[in-house]
Design an enzyme around this catalytic site. Sequence first.
Site, PDB file in Angstrom:
ATOM      1  N   ASP A  45       0.864  -1.180   0.000  1.00  0.00           N
ATOM      2  CA  ASP A  45       0.000   0.000   0.000  1.00  0.00           C
ATOM      3  C   ASP A  45       0.900   1.230   0.000  1.00  0.00           C
ATOM      4  O   ASP A  45       2.010   1.183   0.542  1.00  0.00           O
ATOM      5  CB  ASP A  45      -0.915   0.028   1.234  1.00  0.00           C
ATOM      6  CG  ASP A  45      -1.936   1.155   1.123  1.00  0.00           C
ATOM      7  OD1 ASP A  45      -2.880   0.999   0.329  1.00  0.00           O
ATOM      8  OD2 ASP A  45      -1.757   2.197   1.790  1.00  0.00           O
TER       9      ASP A  45
HETATM   10  N1  LIG Z   1       2.431   5.542 -11.909  1.00  0.00           N
HETATM   11  C1  LIG Z   1       2.494   5.911 -10.614  1.00  0.00           C
HETATM   12  N2  LIG Z   1       1.668   5.299  -9.728  1.00  0.00           N
HETATM   13  C2  LIG Z   1       1.776   5.688  -8.439  1.00  0.00           C
HETATM   14  C3  LIG Z   1       2.666   6.688  -8.001  1.00  0.00           C
HETATM   15  N3  LIG Z   1       2.507   6.826  -6.648  1.00  0.00           N
HETATM   16  C4  LIG Z   1       1.566   5.955  -6.255  1.00  0.00           C
HETATM   17  N4  LIG Z   1       1.132   5.250  -7.338  1.00  0.00           N
HETATM   18  C5  LIG Z   1       0.081   4.236  -7.364  1.00  0.00           C
HETATM   19  C6  LIG Z   1       0.494   2.901  -6.829  1.00  0.00           C
HETATM   20  C7  LIG Z   1      -0.830   2.331  -6.393  1.00  0.00           C
HETATM   21  O1  LIG Z   1      -1.468   1.728  -7.514  1.00  0.00           O
HETATM   22  C8  LIG Z   1      -1.631   3.563  -5.987  1.00  0.00           C
HETATM   23  C9  LIG Z   1      -1.721   3.709  -4.484  1.00  0.00           C
HETATM   24  O2  LIG Z   1      -2.922   3.100  -4.047  1.00  0.00           O
HETATM   25  P1  LIG Z   1      -2.927   1.714  -3.249  1.00  0.00           P
HETATM   26  O3  LIG Z   1      -1.633   1.502  -2.567  1.00  0.00           O
HETATM   27  O4  LIG Z   1      -4.175   1.671  -2.458  1.00  0.00           O
HETATM   28  O5  LIG Z   1      -2.968   0.601  -4.380  1.00  0.00           O
HETATM   29  P2  LIG Z   1      -4.136   0.292  -5.422  1.00  0.00           P
HETATM   30  O6  LIG Z   1      -5.471   0.539  -4.821  1.00  0.00           O
HETATM   31  O7  LIG Z   1      -3.817   0.990  -6.707  1.00  0.00           O
HETATM   32  O8  LIG Z   1      -3.913  -1.248  -5.706  1.00  0.00           O
HETATM   33  P3  LIG Z   1      -3.902  -2.430  -4.602  1.00  0.00           P
HETATM   34  O9  LIG Z   1      -4.450  -1.868  -3.325  1.00  0.00           O
HETATM   35  O10 LIG Z   1      -2.485  -2.883  -4.500  1.00  0.00           O
HETATM   36  O11 LIG Z   1      -4.804  -3.496  -5.225  1.00  0.00           O
HETATM   37  O12 LIG Z   1      -0.928   4.691  -6.473  1.00  0.00           O
HETATM   38  C10 LIG Z   1       3.507   7.311  -8.977  1.00  0.00           C
HETATM   39  O13 LIG Z   1       4.293   8.228  -8.683  1.00  0.00           O
HETATM   40  N5  LIG Z   1       3.389   6.879 -10.262  1.00  0.00           N
END
Ligand SMILES: Nc1nc2c(ncn2[C@H]2C[C@H](O)[C@@H](COP(=O)(O)OP(=O)(O)OP(=O)(O)O)O2)c(=O)[nH]1
Length: 181
Positions: free
Chosen positions: A69
Amino acid sequence: MIRLGSNSPTRALILKNFGIDFIQNGGDFDEDSIKTTNPKSFCYEATKGKFDELYKKYGVDDMPLLVADSVVTANNKLLRKAKDEADARAMLELQSGNETSVITCMIYKSKEKELIDISITTYEFDKFDKEHMDEYIKSGECFGKAGAIMVEGFCKPYIKNVKGYESTAMGLCAQKLIAFM
Ligand SMILES: Nc1nc2c(ncn2[C@H]2C[C@H](O)[C@@H](COP(=O)(O)OP(=O)(O)OP(=O)(O)O)O2)c(=O)[nH]1
């Protein structure tokens, strides 16, 4: 081969870029169930919640499980993913010309060993150009990303100083993961 317990395209890209073979199975953990607003505690609790859900579902007998996360903090505020354009604008304006930290927690568990890691990458940003920021928001690229930032994209030209790995800021500290696996 490992199981990336994530819906994140960015995390998949990071593993691919670092040559780590994986399959991707995201979960449904509800981060709104977390009460704390302390960025580090929130990030850990979200990772633990995601891990518990997916460990129960898949275990690690057939392959190791990796979940993570990421949250952003600026002026001690917890910045998650922007809900709408106004939210994204507020998050970006807070980080413009300011210091921002991206906190990424990851849990990796195999049959033999387990890693729980919290890494932080801190940026000093120049002021964001208003027109560029408007374009970025309109593009929609600011959504689905913690703090509405893209360190490898929109933010790149404004980075005055950085401390920590870019991989951590994008959502997975690949260097530590590889050193541990
Ligand atoms: N391309 C890109 N993505 C970023 C950056 N900083 C953070 N992220 C993305 C990574 C994660 O997909 C998202 C942060 O949200 P989370 O940690 O809750 O993950 P998410 O809900 O996307 O997927 P998950 O919980 O792992 O199923 O932001 C950045 O600088 N560039």
